[in-house]
Scaffold this motif. Structure first.
Motif, PDB file in Angstrom:
ATOM      1  N   PRO A  92       0.828  -1.209   0.000  1.00 32.67           N
ATOM      2  CA  PRO A  92       0.000   0.000   0.000  1.00 32.67           C
ATOM      3  C   PRO A  92       0.861   1.258   0.000  1.00 32.67           C
ATOM      4  O   PRO A  92       1.783   1.390   0.807  1.00 32.67           O
ATOM      5  CB  PRO A  92      -0.808  -0.125   1.297  1.00 32.67           C
ATOM      6  CG  PRO A  92      -0.852  -1.594   1.574  1.00 32.67           C
ATOM      7  CD  PRO A  92       0.480  -2.119   1.109  1.00 32.67           C
ATOM      8  N   ALA A  93       0.558   2.188  -0.909  1.00 37.49           N
ATOM      9  CA  ALA A  93       1.413   3.361  -1.099  1.00 37.49           C
ATOM     10  C   ALA A  93       0.989   4.569  -0.282  1.00 37.49           C
ATOM     11  O   ALA A  93       1.684   5.582  -0.273  1.00 37.49           O
ATOM     12  CB  ALA A  93       1.446   3.736  -2.581  1.00 37.49           C
ATOM     13  N   GLY A  94      -0.160   4.511   0.388  1.00 40.50           N
ATOM     14  CA  GLY A  94      -0.559   5.625   1.229  1.00 40.50           C
ATOM     15  C   GLY A  94      -1.039   6.827   0.439  1.00 40.50           C
ATOM     16  O   GLY A  94      -1.382   6.732  -0.743  1.00 40.50           O
ATOM     17  N   SER A  95      -1.045   8.000   1.093  1.00 40.55           N
ATOM     18  CA  SER A  95      -1.529   9.239   0.479  1.00 40.55           C
ATOM     19  C   SER A  95      -0.656  10.403   0.909  1.00 40.55           C
ATOM     20  O   SER A  95      -0.181  10.450   2.047  1.00 40.55           O
ATOM     21  CB  SER A  95      -2.978   9.524   0.903  1.00 40.55           C
ATOM     22  OG  SER A  95      -3.847   8.506   0.496  1.00 40.55           O
ATOM     23  N   TYR A  96      -0.430  11.333  -0.004  1.00 42.61           N
ATOM     24  CA  TYR A  96       0.201  12.602   0.345  1.00 42.61           C
ATOM     25  C   TYR A  96      -0.863  13.560   0.875  1.00 42.61           C
ATOM     26  O   TYR A  96      -1.959  13.651   0.324  1.00 42.61           O
ATOM     27  CB  TYR A  96       0.838  13.256  -0.877  1.00 42.61           C
ATOM     28  CG  TYR A  96       2.243  12.827  -1.194  1.00 42.61           C
ATOM     29  CD1 TYR A  96       2.636  12.585  -2.501  1.00 42.61           C
ATOM     30  CD2 TYR A  96       3.189  12.686  -0.187  1.00 42.61           C
ATOM     31  CE1 TYR A  96       3.928  12.199  -2.800  1.00 42.61           C
ATOM     32  CE2 TYR A  96       4.482  12.303  -0.477  1.00 42.61           C
ATOM     33  CZ  TYR A  96       4.851  12.056  -1.779  1.00 42.61           C
ATOM     34  OH  TYR A  96       6.132  11.682  -2.068  1.00 42.61           O
ATOM     35  N   VAL A  97      -0.542  14.284   1.925  1.00 39.84           N
ATOM     36  CA  VAL A  97      -1.355  15.406   2.381  1.00 39.84           C
ATOM     37  C   VAL A  97      -0.515  16.650   2.146  1.00 39.84           C
ATOM     38  O   VAL A  97       0.539  16.831   2.754  1.00 39.84           O
ATOM     39  CB  VAL A  97      -1.721  15.276   3.866  1.00 39.84           C
ATOM     40  CG1 VAL A  97      -2.569  16.466   4.302  1.00 39.84           C
ATOM     41  CG2 VAL A  97      -2.474  13.981   4.110  1.00 39.84           C
ATOM     42  N   VAL A  98      -0.981  17.504   1.231  1.00 36.59           N
ATOM     43  CA  VAL A  98      -0.167  18.616   0.753  1.00 36.59           C
ATOM     44  C   VAL A  98      -0.848  19.938   1.081  1.00 36.59           C
ATOM     45  O   VAL A  98      -2.054  20.103   0.869  1.00 36.59           O
ATOM     46  CB  VAL A  98       0.051  18.508  -0.775  1.00 36.59           C
ATOM     47  CG1 VAL A  98       0.899  19.669  -1.270  1.00 36.59           C
ATOM     48  CG2 VAL A  98       0.696  17.179  -1.126  1.00 36.59           C
ATOM     49  N   PHE A  99      -0.065  20.897   1.588  1.00 37.08           N
ATOM     50  CA  PHE A  99      -0.544  22.254   1.812  1.00 37.08           C
ATOM     51  C   PHE A  99       0.180  23.155   0.828  1.00 37.08           C
ATOM     52  O   PHE A  99       1.410  23.194   0.784  1.00 37.08           O
ATOM     53  CB  PHE A  99      -0.256  22.700   3.247  1.00 37.08           C
ATOM     54  CG  PHE A  99      -0.740  24.091   3.546  1.00 37.08           C
ATOM     55  CD1 PHE A  99      -2.091  24.354   3.663  1.00 37.08           C
ATOM     56  CD2 PHE A  99       0.158  25.129   3.710  1.00 37.08           C
ATOM     57  CE1 PHE A  99      -2.543  25.629   3.937  1.00 37.08           C
ATOM     58  CE2 PHE A  99      -0.293  26.416   3.986  1.00 37.08           C
ATOM     59  CZ  PHE A  99      -1.643  26.667   4.103  1.00 37.08           C
ATOM     60  N   GLY A 100      -0.596  23.852  -0.012  1.00 35.50           N
ATOM     61  CA  GLY A 100       0.041  24.699  -1.000  1.00 35.50           C
ATOM     62  C   GLY A 100      -0.982  25.387  -1.869  1.00 35.50           C
ATOM     63  O   GLY A 100      -2.147  25.533  -1.499  1.00 35.50           O
ATOM     64  N   SER A 101      -0.549  25.800  -3.037  1.00 31.80           N
ATOM     65  CA  SER A 101      -1.402  26.508  -3.983  1.00 31.80           C
ATOM     66  C   SER A 101      -1.471  25.699  -5.268  1.00 31.80           C
ATOM     67  O   SER A 101      -0.433  25.304  -5.815  1.00 31.80           O
ATOM     68  CB  SER A 101      -0.830  27.901  -4.266  1.00 31.80           C
ATOM     69  OG  SER A 101      -1.611  28.575  -5.231  1.00 31.80           O
ATOM     70  N   PHE A 102      -2.708  25.457  -5.750  1.00 38.11           N
ATOM     71  CA  PHE A 102      -2.896  24.592  -6.902  1.00 38.11           C
ATOM     72  C   PHE A 102      -3.828  25.249  -7.910  1.00 38.11           C
ATOM     73  O   PHE A 102      -4.864  25.813  -7.541  1.00 38.11           O
ATOM     74  CB  PHE A 102      -3.492  23.246  -6.470  1.00 38.11           C
ATOM     75  CG  PHE A 102      -2.601  22.464  -5.547  1.00 38.11           C
ATOM     76  CD1 PHE A 102      -1.741  21.508  -6.046  1.00 38.11           C
ATOM     77  CD2 PHE A 102      -2.617  22.705  -4.177  1.00 38.11           C
ATOM     78  CE1 PHE A 102      -0.912  20.796  -5.191  1.00 38.11           C
ATOM     79  CE2 PHE A 102      -1.792  22.004  -3.325  1.00 38.11           C
ATOM     80  CZ  PHE A 102      -0.929  21.045  -3.829  1.00 38.11           C
TER      81      PHE A 102
END
Length: 334
Positions: A269-279
């Motif tokens: 299982p590769a999990g998930s990124y939790v990202v804070f930024g501007s998209f």
């Protein structure tokens, strides 16, 4: 998690599944699939004790034939088998179907029985804490015409579960001694032998609940540094700290495919990124968006401990530096 951009809005926090596109924030947390499938059920029901006595007594001189997979109980009632259906523990409802057939015949003067009744494959539907219905396929001989009449899916009896509740316990659903009364629709099916409202034999039934598989629906919530003050719409300054809580993330999901590039081995299982930024509205590399479409301020890798343990040693430190553990219940805090 610390921001690295100036005056960012916390609503731009995003959870991105590695190798599987974007997970949309705001979905419901993990829940169990409902209703639950059932198997291996049995229904004990005697139709009506006085009717059985009449059929085999000195007036009708008849007989009762029990056909597979139904069997006869020691007390003269019948056990219908192979029960299957669904049950909902939260709603207290169930729809259960049983197999088997019972044939009653009597008053045979040499030209065939004048009285015939066949009850096949009874079904029990419980719609509330107090109400239910017994449905069956019935064939009976009309006392007027002498012809056999078929009544498919007839609501034969009303069930009163008051004091005889549907019970969910130890992986089973059951009810014991549920009173049953003949319905108006059941009167002709019973060859007009009894009036509507006549008490029939009580029902006892049970079935095994199949193991429920969790349904993971990812959701994230954003809080201030105290971990309790909601901050989803807050304006933040450079250096501010936020807390992100996730739920509904499958700790065994998003499995890396064969040939996956390091650090996650194939099949893990590769999990998930939790990202804070501007998209930008279109930011995913898979759509061909340039790197300028996404500005990452800070990120955390949400990953189950069991998955991290399978990562090669040379990558462990790098992952742990940005790691948040996904617990077995699908939650994490970053």
């Amino acid at each position: 998690m610390r921001t690295t951009s100036f005056r960012r809005n916390v609503a731009t926090v995003l959870a991105a599944a590695l190798g599987a596109g974007t997970l949309i924030a705001g979905a419901a947390p993990v829940a169990l699939a409902e209703p639950t499938d059932t198997t291996g059920g049995t229904l004990d029901w005697g139709v009506k004790a006085s009717f059985r006595t009449y059929i085999t007594g000195p007036i009708a001189h008849g007989s009762i034939e029990v056909r597979d997979p139904a069997t006869r109980n020691a007390d003269g009632t019948f056990r219908f088998a192979d029960g299957a259906g669904t049950a909902d523990p939260d709603a207290g409802t169930a729809e259960l179907a049983f197999a088997g057939e019972v044939y009653f015949a009597g008053h045979d003067m040499g030209a065939g029985p004048l009285l015939e009744l066949t009850v096949t494959d009874p079904r029990v539907t419980v719609t509330s804490a107090t109400d239910g219905v017994l449905v069956a396929d019935v064939v009976s001989k009309s006392l007027d015409s002498g012809e056999l009449v078929t009544y498919d899916d007839v609501e034969l009896a009303d069930l009163d579960l008051t004091g005889h509740p549907l019970t969910f316990d130890g992986g089973t659903v059951s009810a014991t001694g549920v009173p049953a009364t003949l319905t108006a629709a059941g009167v002709p099916a019973f060859a007009n032998f009894y009036a509507a409202g006549t008490a029939l034999d009580p029902l006892t039934f049970t079935a095994t609940l199949e193991e429920q598989q969790p349904v993971f629906e990812p959701s994230i919530e954003v809080f201030a540094a105290d971990g309790t003050t909601p901050a989803a719409e807050a304006e933040l300054a450079y250096g501010d700290t936020i807390v992100v809580r996730g739920s509904g993330f499958d700790p065994g999901g998003n499995v890396a495919p064969t040939g996956n590039r390091p650090p996650i081995p194939a099949g893990v299982p590769a999990g998930s990124y939790v990202v804070f930024g501007s998209f930008a509205d279109t930011w995913q590399p898979s759509t061909g968006a340039p790197s300028s479409a996404r500005t990452v301020g800070a990120q955390t890798w949400a990953l189950a401990q069991a998955a991290l343990d399978q990562v090669p040693a040379q990558y462990q430190d790098a992952i742990r530096a940005q790691w948040a553990e996904i617990d077995e219940d699908g939650t994490f805090t970053a």
